[in-house]
Design a protein around this motif. Structure first.
Motif, PDB file in Angstrom:
ATOM      1  N   PRO A 138       0.822  -1.221   0.000  1.00 33.11           N
ATOM      2  CA  PRO A 138       0.000   0.000   0.000  1.00 33.11           C
ATOM      3  C   PRO A 138       0.854   1.268   0.000  1.00 33.11           C
ATOM      4  N   SER A 139       0.259   2.345  -0.477  1.00 33.59           N
ATOM      5  CA  SER A 139       0.982   3.618  -0.554  1.00 33.59           C
ATOM      6  C   SER A 139       1.388   4.125   0.822  1.00 33.59           C
ATOM      7  N   VAL A 140       0.537   3.890   1.832  1.00 34.34           N
ATOM      8  CA  VAL A 140       0.848   4.387   3.166  1.00 34.34           C
ATOM      9  C   VAL A 140       2.102   3.718   3.719  1.00 34.34           C
ATOM     10  N   VAL A 141       2.362   2.470   3.323  1.00 35.31           N
ATOM     11  CA  VAL A 141       3.574   1.786   3.772  1.00 35.31           C
ATOM     12  C   VAL A 141       4.803   2.433   3.144  1.00 35.31           C
ATOM     13  N   TYR A 142       4.728   2.735   1.849  1.00 38.04           N
ATOM     14  CA  TYR A 142       5.828   3.453   1.209  1.00 38.04           C
ATOM     15  C   TYR A 142       6.058   4.794   1.886  1.00 38.04           C
ATOM     16  N   GLY A 143       4.979   5.501   2.175  1.00 37.93           N
ATOM     17  CA  GLY A 143       5.119   6.790   2.830  1.00 37.93           C
ATOM     18  C   GLY A 143       5.723   6.672   4.217  1.00 37.93           C
ATOM     19  N   PHE A 144       5.320   5.643   4.961  1.00 42.07           N
ATOM     20  CA  PHE A 144       5.860   5.457   6.310  1.00 42.07           C
ATOM     21  C   PHE A 144       7.337   5.097   6.260  1.00 42.07           C
ATOM     22  N   ILE A 145       7.724   4.258   5.290  1.00 38.84           N
ATOM     23  CA  ILE A 145       9.140   3.923   5.132  1.00 38.84           C
ATOM     24  C   ILE A 145       9.935   5.173   4.754  1.00 38.84           C
ATOM     25  N   GLY A 146       9.377   5.978   3.842  1.00 39.25           N
ATOM     26  CA  GLY A 146      10.052   7.224   3.496  1.00 39.25           C
ATOM     27  C   GLY A 146      10.183   8.158   4.679  1.00 39.25           C
ATOM     28  N   LEU A 147       9.143   8.216   5.514  1.00 46.64           N
ATOM     29  CA  LEU A 147       9.166   9.077   6.695  1.00 46.64           C
ATOM     30  C   LEU A 147      10.151   8.573   7.746  1.00 46.64           C
ATOM     31  N   SER A 148      10.321   7.257   7.829  1.00 47.46           N
ATOM     32  CA  SER A 148      11.176   6.679   8.867  1.00 47.46           C
ATOM     33  C   SER A 148      12.620   6.500   8.427  1.00 47.46           C
ATOM     34  N   VAL A 149      12.842   6.338   7.120  1.00 49.73           N
ATOM     35  CA  VAL A 149      14.188   6.027   6.629  1.00 49.73           C
ATOM     36  C   VAL A 149      14.736   7.140   5.741  1.00 49.73           C
ATOM     37  N   VAL A 150      13.987   7.494   4.698  1.00 52.63           N
ATOM     38  CA  VAL A 150      14.506   8.434   3.700  1.00 52.63           C
ATOM     39  C   VAL A 150      14.677   9.830   4.286  1.00 52.63           C
ATOM     40  N   VAL A 151      13.650  10.329   4.958  1.00 52.15           N
ATOM     41  CA  VAL A 151      13.722  11.686   5.508  1.00 52.15           C
ATOM     42  C   VAL A 151      14.853  11.842   6.525  1.00 52.15           C
ATOM     43  N   PRO A 152      14.997  10.939   7.520  1.00 51.28           N
ATOM     44  CA  PRO A 152      16.147  11.076   8.432  1.00 51.28           C
ATOM     45  C   PRO A 152      17.501  10.969   7.728  1.00 51.28           C
ATOM     46  N   LEU A 153      17.583  10.095   6.702  1.00 49.19           N
ATOM     47  CA  LEU A 153      18.847   9.947   5.981  1.00 49.19           C
ATOM     48  C   LEU A 153      19.217  11.237   5.257  1.00 49.19           C
ATOM     49  N   LEU A 154      18.238  11.855   4.603  1.00 48.74           N
ATOM     50  CA  LEU A 154      18.506  13.122   3.915  1.00 48.74           C
ATOM     51  C   LEU A 154      18.803  14.232   4.912  1.00 48.74           C
ATOM     52  N   ARG A 155      18.157  14.201   6.077  1.00 50.45           N
ATOM     53  CA  ARG A 155      18.404  15.219   7.093  1.00 50.45           C
ATOM     54  C   ARG A 155      19.839  15.141   7.609  1.00 50.45           C
ATOM     55  N   GLU A 156      20.352  13.929   7.763  1.00 51.12           N
ATOM     56  CA  GLU A 156      21.716  13.759   8.261  1.00 51.12           C
ATOM     57  C   GLU A 156      22.761  14.002   7.175  1.00 51.12           C
ATOM     58  N   SER A 157      22.392  13.757   5.927  1.00 56.26           N
ATOM     59  CA  SER A 157      23.368  13.879   4.843  1.00 56.26           C
ATOM     60  C   SER A 157      23.436  15.290   4.279  1.00 56.26           C
ATOM     61  N   PHE A 158      22.323  16.008   4.318  1.00 57.42           N
ATOM     62  CA  PHE A 158      22.274  17.352   3.755  1.00 57.42           C
ATOM     63  C   PHE A 158      21.656  18.298   4.788  1.00 57.42           C
ATOM     64  N   LEU A 254      15.876  20.953  -4.010  1.00 61.08           N
ATOM     65  CA  LEU A 254      15.355  19.601  -3.816  1.00 61.08           C
ATOM     66  C   LEU A 254      15.226  19.245  -2.346  1.00 61.08           C
ATOM     67  N   MET A 255      15.928  19.960  -1.479  1.00 61.44           N
ATOM     68  CA  MET A 255      15.938  19.626  -0.061  1.00 61.44           C
ATOM     69  C   MET A 255      14.980  20.480   0.753  1.00 61.44           C
ATOM     70  N   GLU A 256      14.287  21.402   0.144  1.00 60.17           N
ATOM     71  CA  GLU A 256      13.357  22.251   0.867  1.00 60.17           C
ATOM     72  C   GLU A 256      11.936  21.726   0.707  1.00 60.17           C
ATOM     73  N   PRO A 257      11.079  21.910   1.721  1.00 57.12           N
ATOM     74  CA  PRO A 257       9.681  21.451   1.626  1.00 57.12           C
ATOM     75  C   PRO A 257       8.957  22.087   0.453  1.00 57.12           C
ATOM     76  N   ALA A 258       8.128  21.304  -0.203  1.00 55.89           N
ATOM     77  CA  ALA A 258       7.330  21.772  -1.329  1.00 55.89           C
ATOM     78  C   ALA A 258       5.979  21.079  -1.249  1.00 55.89           C
ATOM     79  N   SER A 259       5.233  21.110  -2.312  1.00 59.55           N
ATOM     80  CA  SER A 259       3.919  20.473  -2.328  1.00 59.55           C
ATOM     81  C   SER A 259       3.567  20.085  -3.753  1.00 59.55           C
ATOM     82  N   THR A 260       2.591  19.211  -3.886  1.00 57.22           N
ATOM     83  CA  THR A 260       2.078  18.793  -5.188  1.00 57.22           C
ATOM     84  C   THR A 260       0.566  18.967  -5.208  1.00 57.22           C
ATOM     85  N   LEU A 261      -0.010  18.764  -6.358  1.00 56.36           N
ATOM     86  CA  LEU A 261      -1.467  18.857  -6.484  1.00 56.36           C
ATOM     87  C   LEU A 261      -2.163  17.854  -5.573  1.00 56.36           C
TER      88      LEU A 261
END
Length: 310
Positions: A138-158, A254-261
């Motif tokens: 499900p999409s929510v699982v991808y989003g949760f993984i991104g919130l738990s893994v991708v976002v912290p990784l980008l925060r620490e790297s950039f 690419l590292m700043e908050p944005a939004s989509t439709l």
């Protein structure tokens, strides 16, 4: 005599039964097609009628909608018009979609070539079930993984919070990977075997055959796969909403908050009242999404028609 009469009776009744079944099948088919067309027309009419309400009843400006940089439909400008600048939202959707397609396409093509031309048995036994598993997540699982893994990784790297277009692009790249890969496998598998054999008979290596014969022959199918993947990425809502930051400003990094439709739609639709400017503005965003879906469908049909003509 009685047996002969019964056989004649059976011969007469069998065609009648077949005709009745055929008519029944045609009737069910026409009803199903009619319901599908009716639902499509009703959805289109609803979205269009609601999407233009902000311009007809709330004094919204079409020019400002597509060129404005501020999105705050609940507030009126000095001229008494709602602030509905959707350009940052449209730009964010296109940037995330294009970047995810650029990242995902080479990986998907490579996986498809490996599964069909290099190691078909391993691909069917191992990689194909993995692709099917990725489709079913499900999409929510991808989003949760991104919130738990991708976002912290980008925060620490950039520098930054980690939320932004980069996080949304990474999550969408993983989400559309199985779609593009599956369709690419079908396109490559549809290349006639005779073309491969002819290439090998002329002395071409496996990689020359793949690059110069198979991929070029399956070019239209591969383009269709990419377009379908982009269509899914453009319409994805929940996973992107969880990692992009949902800030309705023009993307500058690419590292700043944005939004989509889709992220603005999912956030605001449940908190607006039907008929008000905020609700009508969200329907206008839905209309833009619907038009983009039609555009992707037209591109797919155009590619298919061009292939048939060739």
């Amino acid at each position: 005599m009685a047996k002969a009469e019964s056989e004649i009776y059976m011969d007469i009744t069998k065609p009648n039964k077949k005709m009745r079944l055929e008519k029944m099948g045609k009737g069910i088919t026409f009803i199903a097609v009619g319901i599908t067309i009716l639902l499509t027309v009703m959805i289109l009419a609803l979205v269009v009628s609601k999407g233009v309400s902000i311009f007809l009843f709330n004094k919204g400006s079409i020019v400002e909608f597509f060129t404005g940089l501020k999105w705050n439909p609940g507030t009126l400008s000095e001229m008494g018009k709602p602030i509905i600048g959707a350009l940052p939202l449209i730009t964010g959707s296109f940037i995330v979609t294009l970047l995810s397609a650029l990242i995902c396409t080479p990986i998907a093509f490579g996986a498809a070539v490996f599964m069909t031309e290099i190691s078909p048995r391993f691909g069917k036994k191992v990689l194909q079930p993995v692709m099917e598993l990725l489709v079913g997540i499900p999409s929510v699982v991808y989003g949760f993984i991104g919130l738990s893994v991708v976002v912290p990784l980008l925060r620490e790297s950039f520098s930054g919070s980690g939320f932004g277009i980069a996080a949304g692009t990474i999550v969408l790249s993983v989400m559309i990977l199985p779609t593009i890969t599956s369709l690419s496998i079908d396109a490559i598998a549809s290349v006639p075997r005779s073309l491969r054999e002819a290439s090998y008979s002329l002395g071409a290596t496996r990689w020359q055959t793949i690059y110069r014969v198979i991929l070029k022959t399956a070019k239209s199918g591969l383009l269709t796969a990419v377009i379908f993947g982009m269509a899914r990425a453009f319409g994805e809502a929940l996973a992107v909403q969880m990692v992009i930051g949902n800030s309705p400003v023009m993307p500058t990094s690419l590292m700043e908050p944005a939004s989509t439709l889709t992220s603005i739609l999912t956030m605001g639709m449940g908190y607006t009242v039907l008929g008000q400017a905020e609700n009508n503005a969200l329907w206008s965003l839905a209309l833009v999404l619907l038009m983009m879906s039609f555009l992707f469908i037209i591109l797919v049909r155009w590619i298919g028609r061009k292939e048939r003509r060739a």
